[in-house]
Enzyme design. Structure first.
Site, mmCIF file in Angstrom:
data_model
loop_
_atom_site.group_PDB
_atom_site.id
_atom_site.type_symbol
_atom_site.label_atom_id
_atom_site.label_comp_id
_atom_site.label_asym_id
_atom_site.label_seq_id
_atom_site.Cartn_x
_atom_site.Cartn_y
_atom_site.Cartn_z
ATOM 1 N N GLY A 71 -21.068 25.017 3.078
ATOM 2 C CA GLY A 71 -20.402 25.102 4.368
ATOM 3 C C GLY A 71 -21.298 24.670 5.524
ATOM 4 O O GLY A 71 -20.852 23.985 6.453
ATOM 5 N N THR A 72 -22.552 25.066 5.469
ATOM 6 C CA THR A 72 -23.477 24.744 6.562
ATOM 7 C C THR A 72 -23.622 23.228 6.707
ATOM 8 O O THR A 72 -23.530 22.686 7.816
ATOM 9 C CB THR A 72 -24.859 25.381 6.277
ATOM 10 N N SER A 195 -16.577 25.915 1.321
ATOM 11 C CA SER A 195 -17.765 26.275 0.551
ATOM 12 C C SER A 195 -17.343 26.890 -0.779
ATOM 13 O O SER A 195 -16.310 27.567 -0.855
ATOM 14 C CB SER A 195 -18.573 27.287 1.361
ATOM 15 N N CYS A 320 -26.012 36.017 7.222
ATOM 16 C CA CYS A 320 -27.215 35.327 7.692
ATOM 17 C C CYS A 320 -27.841 36.026 8.882
ATOM 18 O O CYS A 320 -29.022 35.855 9.155
ATOM 19 C CB CYS A 320 -26.904 33.893 8.031
HETATM 20 N N1 PLP Z 1 -19.044 29.013 7.972
HETATM 21 C C1 PLP Z 1 -18.589 30.255 7.770
HETATM 22 C C2 PLP Z 1 -17.415 30.736 8.536
HETATM 23 C C3 PLP Z 1 -19.222 31.099 6.847
HETATM 24 O O1 PLP Z 1 -18.781 32.349 6.657
HETATM 25 C C4 PLP Z 1 -20.347 30.611 6.127
HETATM 26 C C5 PLP Z 1 -21.081 31.475 5.182
HETATM 27 O O2 PLP Z 1 -21.357 32.617 5.469
HETATM 28 C C6 PLP Z 1 -20.765 29.285 6.357
HETATM 29 C C7 PLP Z 1 -20.086 28.524 7.287
HETATM 30 C C8 PLP Z 1 -21.927 28.709 5.619
HETATM 31 O O3 PLP Z 1 -21.559 28.324 4.324
HETATM 32 P P1 PLP Z 1 -22.681 28.094 3.192
HETATM 33 O O4 PLP Z 1 -23.263 29.435 2.887
HETATM 34 O O5 PLP Z 1 -21.927 27.485 2.046
HETATM 35 O O6 PLP Z 1 -23.684 27.150 3.777
#
Ligand code: PLP
Length: 383
Positions: A71-72, A195, A320
């Site tokens: 996701g990031t 993700s 995080c």
């Molecule tokens: N965006 C949202 C809304 C999320 O909840 C998260 C993860 O906590 C992310 C992005 C990041 O995803 P990833 O952990 O796959 O990098």
């Protein structure tokens, strides 16, 4: 001691089927999809099949789907990729986005872009009217999350997407918390981040949907994998595991959502019986599995540690930022005072949680809260 996991917005346990689907790609099916021999062709076929599975689930074409590391990366690619490929310096987002969006926006500000961070109401809702008012001649992109990862509020993204369409502006949504959990109407979305590890797939895999015709630059240059959008030898095992998780999400989504909504509502009803407690986020327009509370006079971290001692895995908010002691930006944005934001607890349910789990939480939580309040300096100050 029985352990109960109620932190599914943080991450989820991979399905055993996911694990099984991935295994051969760590062994005999180790080929590189870019190679033209049989090993490579086998890997390439697995990659194609996985792409089609994820794209079909979203109802988009396979050519519009690009695998990433999660996701990031998808969020960063959407924001920075669109910012640098298009004329115009202005981006609109909300003040409650995940840090993957917010920190990317802050970096873009340092590169000379102008960012509008829209406020939200007390439930965490973005106002489509406010958003339309914020549009400028040089606005190139709007990025509003589908549902918030902390308080679970579901944003009116279809309405927002329509506004963007009318103004000829790209619309990106971070759907990491809704993908595989609730239906996503893709009609007015130009870019969408997902993700794998939030839906019982492996970590380190995700995807970005990029609607055909959207102008976007890659962030990672190299051997032209993912049709030049994301170079680097593909994580085939991870991608295959992700596609398997999507297959299972497709099968289970409706029944899981219905069951978890009932459990969530039982949890909310039970916890709100406690004095000086409240629900954060929207009462109904919220993720089926998300329950997020505030408790006066206590620290969320202490609560999480005490719950852990009773075998319950919970969180104060986003995974995080839970090691940072700063109050959550989302909770401040919905109007909580810093001391109120500190006393937060997020319980996010998943496929293995049962009614007995909810009963157990409801039986131990009041005692923990009461004990913490007895030793709370905040309580004494307020007396
Ligand atoms: N965006 C949202 C809304 C999320 O909840 C998260 C993860 O906590 C992310 C992005 C990041 O995803 P990833 O952990 O796959 O990098």
């Amino acid at each position: 001691m029985k352990r109960i996991y109620m932190d599914h917005a943080g991450t989820t346990q991979p399905y055993s089927e996911v694990f099984k689907a991935m295994e051969p790609f760590f062994g005999e099916r180790f080929g590189n999809p870019s190679s033209i021999h049989s090993f490579g062709r086998e890997a390439d076929k697995a990659l194609d099949d996985a792409r089609r599975t994820v794209a079909d689930f979203l109802g988009v074409s396979a050519e519009e789907l690009f695998f990433t590391s999660g996701g990031t990366e998808s969020d960063n690619l959407a924001l920075k990729g669109v910012a640098f490929a298009n004329k115009g310096r202005h981006i609109i987002t909300s003040s409650i986005e995940h840090h993957a969006v917010l920190r990317a926006c802050e970096w873009l500000e340092r590169q000379g872009f102008a960012i509008t961070y829209l406020p939200v109401d007390k439930y965490g809702l973005v106002s489509p009217e406010e958003l339309e008012k914020a549009i400028r001649n040089d606005t190139i992109l709007v990025s509003i999350m589908h549902a918030n990862n902390e308080i679970g509020t579901i944003e009116p993204i279809d309405e927002i997407g329509k506004i963007c369409r009318r103004h000829g502006i790209y619309f990106h949504t971070d759907a990491v918390q809704t993908f595989g959990k609730i239906p996503i109407k893709m009609d007015n979305i130009d870019l969408l981040s997902v993700s794998s590890h939030k839906i019982h797939g492996p970590r380190g895999v995700g995807a970005l949907f990029i609607r055909k015709g959207v102008k976007i630059d890659p962030l990672i240059h190299g051997g032209n994998q993912e049709r030049g959008m994301r170079s680097g030898t593909e994580n085939i095992a991870g991608i295959v595991g992700f596609a398997k998780a999507v297959e299972l999400a497709k099968k289970n989504m409706k029944k899981d959502a219905d069951r978890l909504t009932k459990l969530r509502d039982k949890l909310i009803k039970g916890i709100l019986k406690m004095p000086d407690s409240w629900l954060n986020g929207h009462p109904v327009q919220r993720l089926p599995a998300n329950a997020h509370f505030g408790f006066k006079y206590i620290e969320g971290e202490a609560l999480v540690l005490h719950l852990d001692m009773k075998g319950i895995a919970a969180s104060t908010g986003s995974a995080c930022s839970s090691k940072e002691l700063k109050p959550s930006h989302t909770l401040l944005a919905i109007g909580l005072k810093p001391e109120e934001a500190h006393g937060s607890l997020r319980l996010t349910l998943g496929k293995d949680n049962t009614e007995e789990d909810v009963d157990y939480v409801l039986s131990v939580l009041p005692g923990i809260v009461e004990n913490l309040r007895k030793i709370s300096p905040f309580k004494r100050e307020n007396k």
